[in-house]
Design a protein around this motif. Structure first.
Motif, PDB file in Angstrom:
ATOM      1  N   ILE A   1      90.389  36.464  73.519  1.00  0.00           N
ATOM      2  CA  ILE A   1      89.797  35.236  72.981  1.00  0.00           C
ATOM      3  C   ILE A   1      90.872  34.188  72.746  1.00  0.00           C
ATOM      4  O   ILE A   1      90.678  32.990  73.022  1.00  0.00           O
ATOM      5  CB  ILE A   1      89.025  35.541  71.682  1.00  0.00           C
ATOM      6  N   LYS A   2      92.029  34.621  72.230  1.00  0.00           N
ATOM      7  CA  LYS A   2      93.127  33.680  71.977  1.00  0.00           C
ATOM      8  C   LYS A   2      93.587  33.023  73.277  1.00  0.00           C
ATOM      9  O   LYS A   2      93.820  31.812  73.326  1.00  0.00           O
ATOM     10  CB  LYS A   2      94.284  34.409  71.300  1.00  0.00           C
TER      11      LYS A   2
ATOM     12  N   LYS B   1      83.796  42.237  70.190  1.00  0.00           N
ATOM     13  CA  LYS B   1      84.571  43.072  69.284  1.00  0.00           C
ATOM     14  C   LYS B   1      83.786  44.301  68.820  1.00  0.00           C
ATOM     15  O   LYS B   1      84.375  45.309  68.417  1.00  0.00           O
ATOM     16  CB  LYS B   1      85.009  42.267  68.057  1.00  0.00           C
TER      17      LYS B   1
ATOM     18  N   PRO C   1      88.694  45.671  68.870  1.00  0.00           N
ATOM     19  CA  PRO C   1      88.790  44.330  68.284  1.00  0.00           C
ATOM     20  C   PRO C   1      90.115  43.657  68.623  1.00  0.00           C
ATOM     21  O   PRO C   1      90.157  42.433  68.838  1.00  0.00           O
ATOM     22  CB  PRO C   1      88.666  44.589  66.790  1.00  0.00           C
ATOM     23  N   GLU C   2      91.168  44.446  68.666  1.00  0.00           N
ATOM     24  CA  GLU C   2      92.484  43.867  68.961  1.00  0.00           C
ATOM     25  C   GLU C   2      92.518  43.280  70.367  1.00  0.00           C
ATOM     26  O   GLU C   2      93.041  42.176  70.590  1.00  0.00           O
ATOM     27  CB  GLU C   2      93.567  44.924  68.790  1.00  0.00           C
TER      28      GLU C   2
ATOM     29  N   ASP D   1      85.758  28.921  72.725  1.00  0.00           N
ATOM     30  CA  ASP D   1      86.150  29.505  71.451  1.00  0.00           C
ATOM     31  C   ASP D   1      85.429  30.832  71.310  1.00  0.00           C
ATOM     32  O   ASP D   1      84.795  31.315  72.248  1.00  0.00           O
ATOM     33  CB  ASP D   1      85.851  28.561  70.278  1.00  0.00           C
ATOM     34  N   GLU D   2      85.495  31.427  70.147  1.00  0.00           N
ATOM     35  CA  GLU D   2      84.919  32.756  69.978  1.00  0.00           C
ATOM     36  C   GLU D   2      83.395  32.764  70.100  1.00  0.00           C
ATOM     37  O   GLU D   2      82.786  33.808  70.334  1.00  0.00           O
ATOM     38  CB  GLU D   2      85.325  33.330  68.620  1.00  0.00           C
TER      39      GLU D   2
ATOM     40  N   SER E   1      90.777  30.664  74.535  1.00  0.00           N
ATOM     41  CA  SER E   1      90.636  29.480  73.686  1.00  0.00           C
ATOM     42  C   SER E   1      91.755  28.476  73.888  1.00  0.00           C
ATOM     43  O   SER E   1      91.604  27.300  73.541  1.00  0.00           O
ATOM     44  CB  SER E   1      90.563  29.887  72.207  1.00  0.00           C
TER      45      SER E   1
ATOM     46  N   ALA F   1      89.968  42.349  72.138  1.00  0.00           N
ATOM     47  CA  ALA F   1      89.068  41.195  72.207  1.00  0.00           C
ATOM     48  C   ALA F   1      89.737  39.957  71.616  1.00  0.00           C
ATOM     49  O   ALA F   1      89.655  38.862  72.175  1.00  0.00           O
ATOM     50  CB  ALA F   1      87.766  41.503  71.478  1.00  0.00           C
ATOM     51  N   ASP F   2      90.427  40.129  70.473  1.00  0.00           N
ATOM     52  CA  ASP F   2      91.117  38.993  69.852  1.00  0.00           C
ATOM     53  C   ASP F   2      92.173  38.410  70.787  1.00  0.00           C
ATOM     54  O   ASP F   2      92.336  37.192  70.873  1.00  0.00           O
ATOM     55  CB  ASP F   2      91.769  39.423  68.543  1.00  0.00           C
ATOM     56  N   LYS F   3      92.887  39.294  71.452  1.00  0.00           N
ATOM     57  CA  LYS F   3      93.936  38.851  72.372  1.00  0.00           C
ATOM     58  C   LYS F   3      93.333  38.015  73.501  1.00  0.00           C
ATOM     59  O   LYS F   3      93.844  36.944  73.850  1.00  0.00           O
ATOM     60  CB  LYS F   3      94.664  40.066  72.934  1.00  0.00           C
TER      61      LYS F   3
ATOM     62  N   ASN G   1      83.026  36.638  70.646  1.00  0.00           N
ATOM     63  CA  ASN G   1      83.240  37.298  69.363  1.00  0.00           C
ATOM     64  C   ASN G   1      82.452  38.602  69.257  1.00  0.00           C
ATOM     65  O   ASN G   1      82.904  39.580  68.640  1.00  0.00           O
ATOM     66  CB  ASN G   1      82.852  36.355  68.214  1.00  0.00           C
TER      67      ASN G   1
END
Length: 933
Positions: free
Chosen positions: A922-923, A906, A915-916, A861-862, A926, A918-920, A903
């Motif tokens: 991480i998703k 980011k 951040p975008e 997870d993050e 995860s 990194a979110d991609k 996390n």
């Protein structure tokens, strides 16, 4: 329905123990019933219960402690049974159990006897006597100083070793009671003789004496003759005849003595058993001398020390140095035993070691302990063992053996106090299982009449700090109630000679040095025993010790100006922590005053709680008020008004959280997490912090982080030791270096149980079995699974019955939980990842299977750190494609980068990470499912 597990004062069928109060317990199994409706306890003079002496009946009688207002007579065996009627109408009675008193208040007619002072050898005392009647029963009441073994007609009385064990010799000596009825020859044997022979039978009793703890070399200063300088014994053989008469044969002037074949003995040195000792000099029988002993004789309170297991050699090693070494495959404590059939004059020397170095035998870490057994044969065939010592070892170096040493040549007897095993734990991970076994073996090795620090070197003392930190784990492993009662009894006796201070170790021999954490054994262990066994009577027994310890600390504080702090000279602090001046320093960096005062606070709080439980309301209020003052002193000194903690070591955070000392808990946890990150999530704490680390994380909903510490394999970690072949727990995190060489000899035991305290987390959080009220009448079963384990099986035979928690994660993600709750109990079962589902369940077996709302297989997870994904090729490919800068960070293995969470990526805009993006990443990460990790 079955009623079993009957115990008196935590002991099964006790003989000759002190029965100043009688607490009985039992368990009910094999029934669908939930609770008891009625209980009847009966005591009888006869096994068939034709002579009932006492009954107690009621619905409120408690199975983990019911006090009986029964006053036994001396030298008497009583039978007792329990009958339970359950809520479904079933009724069952236990099989008869028994308890037997010693002499109690009967005066001794026997005298202490021994050899002349001119004779400095190990004596054997003997008496011959005739019996011309039929024997009904015979009991031997006996004590020997320092150690003894008694033989009746050549056969050993009892099955225990090292009697009368370690005593508080300045106060009293324990005597033991043995049933020797079958060892005597009586009129019935004489009847089988020819008619022209006498019907009286000659009997012989012998008492073999050794030095032991009483007068051998023992203690930190290697003192000899600590408590006395003569070996002596006192004994009474009480023979009851079928015609109703009784005869007492006691030690007196009519006994004789001569030198035994034991040339020397000692707890540290070992033993020399020499059959040629008297070959060239006279060894006549002489009349004994009457001796004196300043301490009073008392019924035993030590559990028997017995051979609980037998180990056979795993391998016979012929070392590069030309030595013959036997490897038992397991570090342990006990003694060796072999069948001797050697030529006359054969001299065999057996040395003990824990580890090999460069393939050769090694025991330099034993310090001054010679730890050697020497046997000299006179050509006879016999079974041989040491009599008055024990050793800690895995390896034996054998010299002088006249034939080839094979795996059938020798065995090892594993000895420890006779406690019931109560905890069992196994998982899918062999290394975790080995760590669990290492902890268990550390306990076996160090629970020989008192909780010692180590079983091998010239120490083996009852260190109170080690005992205190390990007690919660020990009481999962085994039924420790009677064992700790003995330890606390001796501890309190020493405390009374030290004006309320609790010594750092026992026997202290007047060295009344005391320190926080160590001295706090006097409050922590009684509180723990009450929590786990639920005995108010035992809490009442040791409440004075708790009170005297906190009153002592308060007096010290008053002398220092009553600041609320406990400052008393030397403190061990966070002993052997890695954040000191060097990683080999004795102490870590955590402030001594802080540790001392936090433990002062907790001891006062525990004493207040005990007073409240016992109904001592005024004292409860007094200690609650004192605890409040100490708490305020800690908060004012170490916390800012906004809640920031001024200290910054692992141990300081751990004990603040463990004992609830903070202004802002969430802020303290954040600071703690920051500290762990700075330490690269490596253990930096020692004897104070490490035993509490994982439990404190679990209690504060950081179980995953606790798993992280448990599964670490690099130094320092618990599995570092496992990977280097440890079969017990080490004293230091790096007792062995990565190449297998020992890191030092000054203070380096490979069998120290303190760090084995991590196993409390195994029972309490991995399996999830925890008490909800004293004695486990109510429990919590709240397992915290982790995908690093596919299954966990645990059962705990608590004071109230057997709790079971078994869970498994299938490769399709389905979670299974099996729970068992004992008769008369209830548990709140918290189902992991089930949307907060909880079940309040009563006695019975229950099974749950479901798809968790958070898939256990999705392990990332993050908050996952880069170090935790460094070996996952699929994750690395995602980073390489979506976050190349992060991929390069992982490849660099730079510790500063490796402990960043996903996390935190980011925030690394200066490295080209948005951040975008990194979110991609991480998703994607995860969403990955992992079953094999």
């Amino acid at each position: 329905m079955k009623v079993s597990g009957l115990k008196i004062n935590g002991i099964t069928d006790p003989v000759g123990f002190s029965f100043d109060r009688i607490l009985c317990s039992w368990k009910v199994t094999d029934t669908s019933a939930k609770r008891q409706q009625r209980v009847r306890i009966q005591i009888s003079a006869t096994e068939d219960f034709s002579g009932i002496l006492y009954e107690k009946e009621g619905s409120e009688l408690c199975s983990n402690e019911t006090k009986l207002d029964f006053f036994p007579e001396p030298c008497t065996r009583y039978y007792w049974r329990v009958t339970v009627t359950a809520d479904n109408g079933e009724t069952a009675s236990s099989k008869p159990a028994f308890f037997e008193t010693g002499k109690m208040n009967q005066p001794w007619t026997a005298r202490w006897i021994g050899a002349s002072r001119e004779d400095t050898f190990h004596p054997v005392l003997t008496k011959q006597f005739s019996i011309g009647k039929r024997i009904k029963k015979a009991r031997l009441y006996i004590c020997g100083l320092g150690l003894y073994e008694a033989y009746v007609n050549g056969k050993k009385a009892g099955n225990e070793y090292l009697a009368p064990f370690l005593n508080d010799y300045e106060a009293c000596y324990q005597y033991q009671t043995y049933d020797v009825t079958r060892l005597l020859k009586d009129f019935a044997a004489g009847e089988k003789k020819c008619e022209n022979q006498e019907l009286e039978e000659e009997n012989t009793i012998e008492i073999l004496l050794g030095k032991g703890w009483y007068m051998g070399t023992f203690g930190l200063k290697n003192q000899s003759c600590l408590f006395g300088d003569e070996m002596k014994a006192i004994a009474e053989l009480h023979v009851d005849y079928e015609d109703g008469s009784q005869e007492v044969i006691g030690t007196d002037e009519s006994w004789k003595y001569r030198g035994s074949d034991i040339e020397d003995s000692g707890i540290y040195m070992g033993e020399i058993y020499n059959h040629s000792l008297w070959e060239k000099r006279e060894n006549p029988w002489k009349k004994v001398e009457i001796k004196t002993a300043p301490g009073r004789l008392t019924e035993r309170y030590s559990l028997p020390v017995v051979a609980k297991e037998e180990l056979h050699p795993k391998e016979i090693i012929h070392t590069p140095a030309g030595e013959t070494v036997v490897d038992f495959g397991q570090n342990h404590a006990g003694f060796m035993e072999f069948e001797a059939d050697f030529p006359k004059g054969t001299r065999i020397v057996i040395e003990c070691g824990e580890v090999l170095q460069n393939g050769n035998f090694y025991h330099d870490n034993y310090r001054d302990a010679k730890s050697e057994f020497v046997y000299v044969s006179d050509g006879r065939k016999e079974k041989v063992r040491p009599h008055f010592t024990y050793f800690g070892y895995r390896y034996l170096k054998i010299s002088g053996w006249p034939f080839e040493v094979t795996r059938t040549s020798i065995v090892s007897k594993v000895i420890y106090s006779d406690m019931e095993r109560t905890g069992y734990f196994v998982t899918s991970n062999p290394k975790i299982n080995r760590l669990y076994e290492n902890c268990l073996w550390g306990m076996k090795s160090n629970f020989i009449d008192l909780p010692t620090d180590c079983p091998q070197r010239s120490e083996r003392l009852g260190w109170t700090g080690d005992a205190q930190v390990f007690a919660p784990t020990a009481s999962y492993h085994m039924d420790t109630r009677a064992f700790y009662r003995k330890f606390l009894k001796d501890l309190h006796s020493e405390q009374q000679r030290a004006d309320g201070a609790i010594p750092n170790y026992i026997p202290s021999k007047g060295d009344f040095g005391t320190a926080s954490v160590w001295g706090d054994a006097g409050t922590f262990i009684p509180a723990l025993l009450y929590r786990d066994f639920g005995s108010l009577e035992e809490l009442r027994e040791f409440y004075p010790m708790m009170r005297e310890w906190v009153d002592y600390m308060h007096r010290v504080d008053i002398r220092n100006g009553e600041t609320g702090f406990f400052r008393n000279g030397f403190q061990f602090g966070d002993w052997l922590a890695l954040d000191g001046s060097t990683e080999q320093s004795f102490k870590g960096s955590t402030d001594d005053d802080y540790i001392g005062t936090v433990y002062y606070y907790q001891s006062v709080s525990l004493t207040a709680q005990a007073a409240r439980e016992l109904g001592y309301e005024e004292e409860a209020e007094k200690y609650e008020k004192l605890a409040g003052k100490i708490r305020n002193a800690v908060l004012d000194e170490y916390f800012t008004a906004t809640g920031r903690f001024a200290l910054d070591t692992q141990a300081s955070y751990i004990i603040a959280l463990k004992f609830g000392l903070y202004r802002d808990k969430e802020r303290l946890i954040r600071q703690f997490q920051e500290r762990l990150k700075k330490d690269a999530y490596k253990i930096r704490c020692g004897f104070v912090g490490a035993p509490l680390l994982c439990m404190t994380l679990g209690e504060n909903k950081m179980e995953k982080l606790a798993y992280d510490f448990i599964f670490q394999e690099e130094f320092p970690s618990w599995l570092y030791c496992v990977n280097l072949g440890a079969t017990t727990i080490w004293e230091r995190w790096n007792s062995l270096l990565p190449d297998g060489s020992i890191s030092g000899t000054g203070m380096n035991s490979l069998n120290h149980y303190a760090y084995g305290s991590v196993v409390e987390f195994f029972y309490a959080y991995i399996a999830g079995i925890r008490p909800a009220e004293p004695g486990y009448k109510k429990a919590i079963i709240a397992p915290v699974p982790d995908m690093r384990l596919h299954f966990c099986k645990c059962c705990y035979h608590s004071a109230s019955g057997n709790y079971v928690s078994e869970w498994k994660i299938d490769n399709n993600g389905i979670f299974h939980l099996h729970v068992e709750i004992p008769f008369g109990c209830e548990a709140k079962v918290q189902l992991p990842r089930s949307g907060g589902r909880k079940e309040q369940l009563f006695a019975g077996c229950y099974d749950f299977s479901y798809q968790p709302d958070q898939d256990f297989r999705k392990i990332y997870d993050e908050n996952t750190r880069l170090s935790q994904i460094a070996k996952d090729s699929e994750v690395l490919n995602i980073l390489k494609e979506d976050l190349p800068a992060a991929y390069q960070m992982v490849m660099s293995r730079n510790p500063e980068h490796m402990e960043r969470s996903l996390n935190e990526l980011k925030d690394l805009f200066f490295m080209g990470i948005t951040p975008e993006a990194a979110d991609k990443a991480i998703k994607k990460i995860s969403s990955l499912e992992r079953w094999e990790i």
